[in-house]
Structures are given as structure tokens and as C-alpha cells.
Design a protein around this motif. Structure first.
Motif, PDB file in Angstrom:
ATOM      1  N   MET A 123      10.016 -10.661  -9.101  1.00  0.00           N
ATOM      2  CA  MET A 123       8.704 -10.340  -9.660  1.00  0.00           C
ATOM      3  C   MET A 123       8.871  -9.898 -11.112  1.00  0.00           C
ATOM      4  N   GLU A 124       8.157 -10.569 -12.000  1.00  0.00           N
ATOM      5  CA  GLU A 124       8.253 -10.266 -13.422  1.00  0.00           C
ATOM      6  C   GLU A 124       7.407  -9.042 -13.769  1.00  0.00           C
ATOM      7  N   ALA A 125       7.940  -8.216 -14.646  1.00  0.00           N
ATOM      8  CA  ALA A 125       7.187  -7.062 -15.125  1.00  0.00           C
ATOM      9  C   ALA A 125       6.345  -7.455 -16.328  1.00  0.00           C
ATOM     10  N   ARG A 126       5.218  -6.826 -16.461  1.00  0.00           N
ATOM     11  CA  ARG A 126       4.369  -6.995 -17.636  1.00  0.00           C
ATOM     12  C   ARG A 126       4.646  -5.836 -18.583  1.00  0.00           C
ATOM     13  N   PRO A 156       1.100  -5.602  -7.727  1.00  0.00           N
ATOM     14  CA  PRO A 156       1.192  -6.228  -6.408  1.00  0.00           C
ATOM     15  C   PRO A 156       0.175  -7.349  -6.256  1.00  0.00           C
ATOM     16  N   ALA A 157       0.464  -8.250  -5.341  1.00  0.00           N
ATOM     17  CA  ALA A 157      -0.505  -9.304  -5.033  1.00  0.00           C
ATOM     18  C   ALA A 157      -1.780  -8.692  -4.475  1.00  0.00           C
ATOM     19  N   GLU A 158      -1.625  -7.636  -3.675  1.00  0.00           N
ATOM     20  CA  GLU A 158      -2.768  -6.891  -3.143  1.00  0.00           C
ATOM     21  C   GLU A 158      -2.408  -5.414  -3.178  1.00  0.00           C
ATOM     22  N   GLU A 159      -3.230  -4.619  -3.824  1.00  0.00           N
ATOM     23  CA  GLU A 159      -2.929  -3.191  -3.969  1.00  0.00           C
ATOM     24  C   GLU A 159      -3.367  -2.450  -2.709  1.00  0.00           C
ATOM     25  N   THR A 160      -2.377  -2.150  -1.870  1.00  0.00           N
ATOM     26  CA  THR A 160      -2.656  -1.482  -0.599  1.00  0.00           C
ATOM     27  C   THR A 160      -2.126  -0.059  -0.541  1.00  0.00           C
ATOM     28  N   TRP A 176      14.648   1.455 -13.486  1.00  0.00           N
ATOM     29  CA  TRP A 176      13.655   1.046 -12.484  1.00  0.00           C
ATOM     30  C   TRP A 176      13.540  -0.467 -12.325  1.00  0.00           C
ATOM     31  N   GLY A 177      14.446  -1.233 -12.951  1.00  0.00           N
ATOM     32  CA  GLY A 177      14.346  -2.686 -12.895  1.00  0.00           C
ATOM     33  C   GLY A 177      14.431  -3.259 -11.495  1.00  0.00           C
ATOM     34  N   GLU A 178      15.090  -2.563 -10.579  1.00  0.00           N
ATOM     35  CA  GLU A 178      15.158  -3.013  -9.190  1.00  0.00           C
ATOM     36  C   GLU A 178      14.121  -2.316  -8.325  1.00  0.00           C
ATOM     37  N   VAL A 179      13.805  -1.081  -8.654  1.00  0.00           N
ATOM     38  CA  VAL A 179      12.849  -0.300  -7.863  1.00  0.00           C
ATOM     39  C   VAL A 179      11.426  -0.814  -8.058  1.00  0.00           C
ATOM     40  N   GLY A 180      11.048  -1.078  -9.307  1.00  0.00           N
ATOM     41  CA  GLY A 180       9.673  -1.471  -9.607  1.00  0.00           C
ATOM     42  C   GLY A 180       9.193  -2.670  -8.814  1.00  0.00           C
ATOM     43  N   ALA A 239       6.018  -5.101  -4.411  1.00  0.00           N
ATOM     44  CA  ALA A 239       5.993  -6.009  -3.263  1.00  0.00           C
ATOM     45  C   ALA A 239       5.427  -5.329  -2.027  1.00  0.00           C
ATOM     46  N   ALA A 240       5.541  -3.988  -1.978  1.00  0.00           N
ATOM     47  CA  ALA A 240       4.995  -3.226  -0.853  1.00  0.00           C
ATOM     48  C   ALA A 240       3.548  -2.789  -1.091  1.00  0.00           C
ATOM     49  N   GLY A 241       2.933  -3.247  -2.195  1.00  0.00           N
ATOM     50  CA  GLY A 241       1.520  -2.983  -2.407  1.00  0.00           C
ATOM     51  C   GLY A 241       1.196  -1.887  -3.394  1.00  0.00           C
ATOM     52  N   HIS A 242       2.189  -1.427  -4.162  1.00  0.00           N
ATOM     53  CA  HIS A 242       1.963  -0.332  -5.108  1.00  0.00           C
ATOM     54  C   HIS A 242       1.923  -0.852  -6.550  1.00  0.00           C
ATOM     55  N   ARG A 243       0.864  -0.571  -7.255  1.00  0.00           N
ATOM     56  CA  ARG A 243       0.898  -0.769  -8.705  1.00  0.00           C
ATOM     57  C   ARG A 243       1.940   0.206  -9.253  1.00  0.00           C
ATOM     58  N   THR A 244       2.923  -0.319  -9.970  1.00  0.00           N
ATOM     59  CA  THR A 244       4.065   0.493 -10.382  1.00  0.00           C
ATOM     60  C   THR A 244       4.200   0.444 -11.897  1.00  0.00           C
ATOM     61  N   VAL A 245       4.209   1.627 -12.521  1.00  0.00           N
ATOM     62  CA  VAL A 245       4.208   1.744 -13.973  1.00  0.00           C
ATOM     63  C   VAL A 245       5.415   2.573 -14.405  1.00  0.00           C
ATOM     64  N   ALA A 246       6.181   2.043 -15.358  1.00  0.00           N
ATOM     65  CA  ALA A 246       7.384   2.732 -15.832  1.00  0.00           C
ATOM     66  C   ALA A 246       7.400   2.726 -17.359  1.00  0.00           C
ATOM     67  N   PRO A 247       7.058   3.840 -17.996  1.00  0.00           N
ATOM     68  CA  PRO A 247       7.086   3.898 -19.459  1.00  0.00           C
ATOM     69  C   PRO A 247       8.480   4.211 -19.987  1.00  0.00           C
ATOM     70  N   ASP A 248       8.772   3.730 -21.185  1.00  0.00           N
ATOM     71  CA  ASP A 248       9.910   4.239 -21.951  1.00  0.00           C
ATOM     72  C   ASP A 248       9.454   5.516 -22.636  1.00  0.00           C
ATOM     73  N   HIS A 249      10.163   6.609 -22.428  1.00  0.00           N
ATOM     74  CA  HIS A 249       9.805   7.858 -23.116  1.00  0.00           C
ATOM     75  C   HIS A 249       9.878   7.653 -24.632  1.00  0.00           C
ATOM     76  N   PRO A 250       9.172   8.460 -25.407  1.00  0.00           N
ATOM     77  CA  PRO A 250       9.220   8.315 -26.869  1.00  0.00           C
ATOM     78  C   PRO A 250      10.661   8.317 -27.395  1.00  0.00           C
ATOM     79  N   GLY A 251      11.012   7.265 -28.124  1.00  0.00           N
ATOM     80  CA  GLY A 251      12.356   7.149 -28.688  1.00  0.00           C
ATOM     81  C   GLY A 251      13.352   6.467 -27.784  1.00  0.00           C
TER      82      GLY A 251
END
Length: 301
Positions: free
Chosen positions: A1-4, A22-26, A45-49, A54-66
Motif C-alpha cells: 500500500m502506497e503512502a500519500r 484504508p479501502a474502508e475506514e472501519t 512506520w513504513g511497515e506499520v502504517g 489494511a485493518a481499516g485505520h486511517r493512519t497518519v505519520a508526520p515528520d517532526h520539525p527538522g
């Protein structure tokens, strides 16, 4: 699954964000906060995200400032400012009824967020968490080890040593052995990715700012242990049993002090626990998120 990947302008910083949809946010949306040093959202988080999405969670991972692809902020990193930063992220990403997980530095940010915004997160996960120790090391020699680290940090020698091994494949691989104990997980690709982050990014530099704020001569500035009891959010503490940076006893104490704290001791894993044993950590994270989903679902009359 590609990250945006996108960039978000916050009141006090601009950050680059990875998002897996996710395909469907459950399930609940999840905010992932990476660690310090030569780390980034993609590295941690490249493997966790993708697994959470895939389990239905919108997953967001920011890079901290810097860190990663986020530019440096106009302010020096301190724990208090990073905690404020998390609240700004939650607002900008329009997260509600969400879960938050953090590794090391990100774990400390997670605790700070739970205290700063009580009741907002439905679940939390702390991996190799910062903020549970009064000094950098326990035991009889703990005070000496801490003072030595303080002097190395303040003199600039620690930064110079870090830069030197970040330019050497063999030295970097040796340095990662304490973080990722599993040789199969400590791949040459990981070594090269960490070296690239250390060489091209500003994460090491801004992490040094944070360290100089946190590491006093005789103690750490931020210790959350005595403030855990008011946190009602269900918290899963994930910790490698071979983590030499944070003794498992400190995490066990935290789990006892948290009203809804549970602990997963990951056998054979070091500090970068989700990279070391994703086979155990990712299912445990999903189980914790599912239990939070069930707890928040109204029961029929």
C-alpha cells in the motif's frame, strides 16, 4: 500500500506527513509519532502504517520539525513545544476519536499529549517510551553515566562522534545493534536508509537541541512517572526485553501507575521494537486498537 505524502502548515511549523488510507475506514484514525536522532516517519512506520490501514485505520505519520522531509522550525525543540505541536497536528488533521502511538521521543510526546489534552485520544501505544526515567541510566553507576553523557553532549563531542559513525557503514551497523537486535531485521537497506537520513537531514542537529534542553547535569528535565495516574486513556506499553536504553522495570512501573495500562514485553527486541519484531508488535497494536473500538461502541439498550 502506497503512502500519500503532503505538507501541512501549522501555526508554529510546516511539516511533511505520510498518510495511509484504508479501502474502508472501519476503525479509529491513528497518529504515529517517530523517535529522535536519524529517524523519520518513513523509517519508523513504513511497515506499520500499511498494516494499520489494511485493518481499516486511517493512519497518519508526520515528520517532526527538522526530521525527515519537514523543514526546521523557527524555534528550538523542547519537550513542551513538541507537546504543543502534537495538539496542533490533531487540529490540522481534523482527527477525532483517534488513537496515538509514539516511539521513544514520540512516546514522550504521546504521554505529554495525553496529559495536555485529557480524554481526547481513545487509545495510546507507547513503544520504548521516553519520560519514564529520572536519569539516562539506572543502577550504581547511573549518576556517573548520566554526568558523562551530559559533558559529552555539552562539549559537542557526542555530536562529533555521531557524525563520524554516521559516515561509516560498519560503524552504523554496530550502532544499530543495540536498537535492532534481530540480525534479519537489521538489513543493509536499513543501515543505508539511516545513514542517508543522518547525512542529508537535520534530524541529528535538532535532536541535539532537544537533548541539550532535556539532559541536565544530574537528571532529565522531563519525567512523567509521577503524573501517569490521572491518564484514563487505555495505554499499551510495548517494550523490548533487550532494550538497553530504558530498563523494562521502568515500563512495568508505568503500566502499574496507569489506570488502564497494559504491557507487552517483546522477547529478543531492542529499543526500535517495531522494526525489530514487527511480527509481534503490529498484531499487538491492532488488538489494542480493536479493543478501543469496542470500548467506544455504544451498547444496545
Amino acid at each position: 500500500m502506497e503512502a500519500r505524502r503532503s505538507r501541512i502548515d501549522l501555526p508554529h511549523a510546516t511539516v511533511s506527513v505520510l498518510e495511509w488510507l484504508p479501502a474502508e475506514e472501519t476503525g479509529a484514525p491513528v497518529l504515529l509519532l517517530h523517535g529522535g536522532g536519524a529517524d523519520s516517519a518513513e523509517l519508523s512506520w513504513g511497515e506499520v502504517g500499511p498494516a494499520l490501514a489494511a485493518a481499516g485505520h486511517r493512519t497518519v505519520a508526520p515528520d517532526h520539525p527538522g526530521f525527515g522531509q519537514s523543514p526546521r522550525a523557527q524555534w528550538a525543540l523542547t519537550q513542551e513545544k513538541l507537546v504543543r505541536h502534537v495538539a496542533e497536528l490533531v487540529e490540522a488533521l481534523d482527527l477525532s476519536d483517534y488513537a496515538v502511538a509514539g516511539l521513544s521521543l514520540g512516546g514522550g510526546m504521546t504521554i505529554g499529549h495525553l496529559l495536555d489534552q485529557p480524554g481526547r485520544a481513545r487509545a495510546a501505544i507507547l513503544l520504548g517510551c521516553y519520560g519514564l526515567m529520572p536519569r539516562l541510566a539506572d543502577g550504581f553507576l547511573g549518576p556517573v553515566t548520566h554526568l558523562s553523557s551530559f559533558l559529552l553532549l555539552r562539549s559537542g563531542l557526542l555530536a562529533a562522534l555521531t557524525r563520524s559513525y554516521a559516515r561509516n557503514d560498519a560503524a552504523m551497523e554496530r550502532g544499530l545493534r543495540d536498537l535492532v537486535r534481530n540480525p534479519q531485521a537489521r538489513t543493509s537497506a536499513l543501515v543505508q536508509a539511516v545513514m542517508a537520513e543522518a547525512a542529508t537531514g537535520t534530524g541529528m542537529e535538532v535532536f541535539g537541541e532537544w537533548q541539550r534542553d532535556q539532559v541536565l547535569w544530574n537528571r532529565l528535565r522531563t519525567v512523567y512517572t509521577d503524573r501517569l495516574s490521572p491518564i484514563e486513556t487505555p495505554v499499551l506499553l510495548v517494550h523490548g526485553d533487550r532494550d538497553t536504553g530504558v530498563p523494562i522495570a521502568r515500563v512495568e512501573t508505568a503500566a502499574e501507575l496507569l489506570p488502564s495500562g497494559t504491557i507487552l514485553e517483546v522477547p529478543g527486541a531492542g529499543h526500535w521494537v517495531q522494526r525489530d519484531r514487527p511480527d509481534l508488535v503490529i498484531p499487538a497494536m491492532l488488538d489494542h486498537l480493536r479493543s478501543g473500538d469496542h470500548a467506544s461502541t455504544p451498547r444496545p439498550e
